[in-house]
Write a protein that holds these residues in place. Structure first.
Motif, PDB file in Angstrom:
ATOM      1  N   VAL A 290       0.821  -1.213   0.000  1.00  0.00           N
ATOM      2  CA  VAL A 290       0.000   0.000   0.000  1.00  0.00           C
ATOM      3  C   VAL A 290       0.857   1.266   0.000  1.00  0.00           C
ATOM      4  O   VAL A 290       0.798   2.079  -0.929  1.00  0.00           O
ATOM      5  N   LEU A 291       1.666   1.436   1.053  1.00  0.00           N
ATOM      6  CA  LEU A 291       2.439   2.671   1.169  1.00  0.00           C
ATOM      7  C   LEU A 291       3.447   2.837   0.035  1.00  0.00           C
ATOM      8  O   LEU A 291       3.581   3.929  -0.532  1.00  0.00           O
ATOM      9  N   THR A 292       4.143   1.758  -0.300  1.00  0.00           N
ATOM     10  CA  THR A 292       5.209   1.877  -1.302  1.00  0.00           C
ATOM     11  C   THR A 292       4.696   1.741  -2.729  1.00  0.00           C
ATOM     12  O   THR A 292       4.860   2.652  -3.546  1.00  0.00           O
ATOM     13  N   LEU A 293       4.077   0.596  -3.037  1.00  0.00           N
ATOM     14  CA  LEU A 293       3.747   0.315  -4.430  1.00  0.00           C
ATOM     15  C   LEU A 293       2.517   1.073  -4.929  1.00  0.00           C
ATOM     16  O   LEU A 293       2.361   1.247  -6.147  1.00  0.00           O
ATOM     17  N   LYS A 294       1.658   1.522  -4.044  1.00  0.00           N
ATOM     18  CA  LYS A 294       0.475   2.274  -4.481  1.00  0.00           C
ATOM     19  C   LYS A 294       0.649   3.776  -4.265  1.00  0.00           C
ATOM     20  O   LYS A 294       0.751   4.551  -5.210  1.00  0.00           O
ATOM     21  N   ILE A 295       0.720   4.183  -2.989  1.00  0.00           N
ATOM     22  CA  ILE A 295       0.852   5.612  -2.692  1.00  0.00           C
ATOM     23  C   ILE A 295       2.206   6.137  -3.160  1.00  0.00           C
ATOM     24  O   ILE A 295       2.308   7.215  -3.749  1.00  0.00           O
ATOM     25  N   GLY A 296       3.249   5.361  -2.904  1.00  0.00           N
ATOM     26  CA  GLY A 296       4.586   5.784  -3.308  1.00  0.00           C
ATOM     27  C   GLY A 296       4.718   5.953  -4.803  1.00  0.00           C
ATOM     28  O   GLY A 296       5.394   6.882  -5.280  1.00  0.00           O
ATOM     29  N   ARG A 297       4.071   5.092  -5.565  1.00  0.00           N
ATOM     30  CA  ARG A 297       4.130   5.199  -7.027  1.00  0.00           C
ATOM     31  C   ARG A 297       3.487   6.503  -7.500  1.00  0.00           C
ATOM     32  O   ARG A 297       4.012   7.187  -8.379  1.00  0.00           O
ATOM     33  N   ILE A 298       2.342   6.836  -6.915  1.00  0.00           N
ATOM     34  CA  ILE A 298       1.665   8.086  -7.279  1.00  0.00           C
ATOM     35  C   ILE A 298       2.553   9.285  -6.958  1.00  0.00           C
ATOM     36  O   ILE A 298       2.720  10.204  -7.775  1.00  0.00           O
ATOM     37  N   LEU A 299       3.160   9.262  -5.776  1.00  0.00           N
ATOM     38  CA  LEU A 299       4.031  10.365  -5.377  1.00  0.00           C
ATOM     39  C   LEU A 299       5.275  10.439  -6.254  1.00  0.00           C
ATOM     40  O   LEU A 299       5.796  11.530  -6.505  1.00  0.00           O
ATOM     41  N   ALA A 300       5.752   9.283  -6.732  1.00  0.00           N
ATOM     42  CA  ALA A 300       6.947   9.278  -7.584  1.00  0.00           C
ATOM     43  C   ALA A 300       6.696  10.018  -8.892  1.00  0.00           C
ATOM     44  O   ALA A 300       7.508  10.849  -9.316  1.00  0.00           O
TER      45      ALA A 300
END
Length: 234
Positions: A48-58
């Protein structure tokens, strides 16, 4: 007075854009440390934090970095450093996400073996750490994966232990006809258990992740590495 005020406004904007470029890496670090310290599960931290939210933030950070570059072109002396830092960090972050997405997209299972008819059983100690998952004799729970085959010979327990160690596992035990090991990932602490079953004329391998988090073919890769260590090199 107008010129210094305008320059100050531009610098503030560049700082916010640079911070946006750093948002994804910062979130990943938070996700890692939170997982390692037990604040949340590996599935939440990685999935969740990395692959979903983190991807959007990237990708948002990359867009912010491009805006920073455009702004900095008007005054490279003041904004060049902000633009360069944001573009390098955001570009590297997006590139890493794309590489990981390609690796994680590989269809694979978290419990693999070289003998799907009768998968090697984990020891009682390992089963206790796995919460009872991977019950002895439940070969159907473990599946095959490309390139993973039995070793057509009986290896020595010492050879099995050495193969586990070479593949990055901590050897938990080695005895006649079997060897066990475990490997804990550096970032999110994902743990893989390995069991080697030794029989006359045949040696089989099983590798299974404890947490059940999908990370591509990592279990297959580890199992193949163990098999390579069991195979004599010509």
């Amino acid at each position: 007075m107008a010129e210094p005020s305008r320059a100050r406004t531009v610098e503030i904007r560049l700082r916010w854009l640079t911070l946006a470029a750093f948002a994804a890496p910062i979130l990943v670090l938070i996700a890692v440390f939170g997982t390692r310290f037990g604040l949340w599960s590996a599935e939440f931290g990685l999935g969740v934090l990395t692959l979903k939210i983190g991807r959007i933030l990237a990708f948002a950070g990359l867009a912010a970095a491009l805006v920073a570059v455009i702004i900095a072109l008007k005054d490279m002396r003041r904004g060049g450093l902000y633009a360069a830092a944001s573009l390098v960090v955001a570009g590297a972050t997006v590139a890493l996400f794309l590489v990981q997405e390609r690796r994680f997209a590989v269809p694979a299972d978290n419990d693999v073996t070289s003998d799907v008819a009768e998968a090697p059983a984990f020891s009682r100690a390992v089963l206790a750490m796995r919460g009872g998952q991977g019950v002895a004799g439940s070969g159907g729970a473990s599946v095959a994966c490309p390139g993973l085959v039995s070793v057509p010979r009986q290896v020595a327990p010492e050879t099995a232990a050495a193969a586990l160690s070479a593949a990055g596992f901590t050897v938990r035990g080695a005895a006649p006809f079997r060897a066990d090991g475990a490997q804990e990932g550096f970032w999110f602490g994902l743990t893989y258990d390995a069991a080697i079953r030794i029989r006359p004329g045949r040696t089989d391998v099983r590798v299974a992740q404890r947490e059940g988090v999908k990370v591509g073919d990592e279990a297959c890769r580890l199992a193949r590495t163990v098999v390579m260590g069991l195979t004599p090199q010509s």
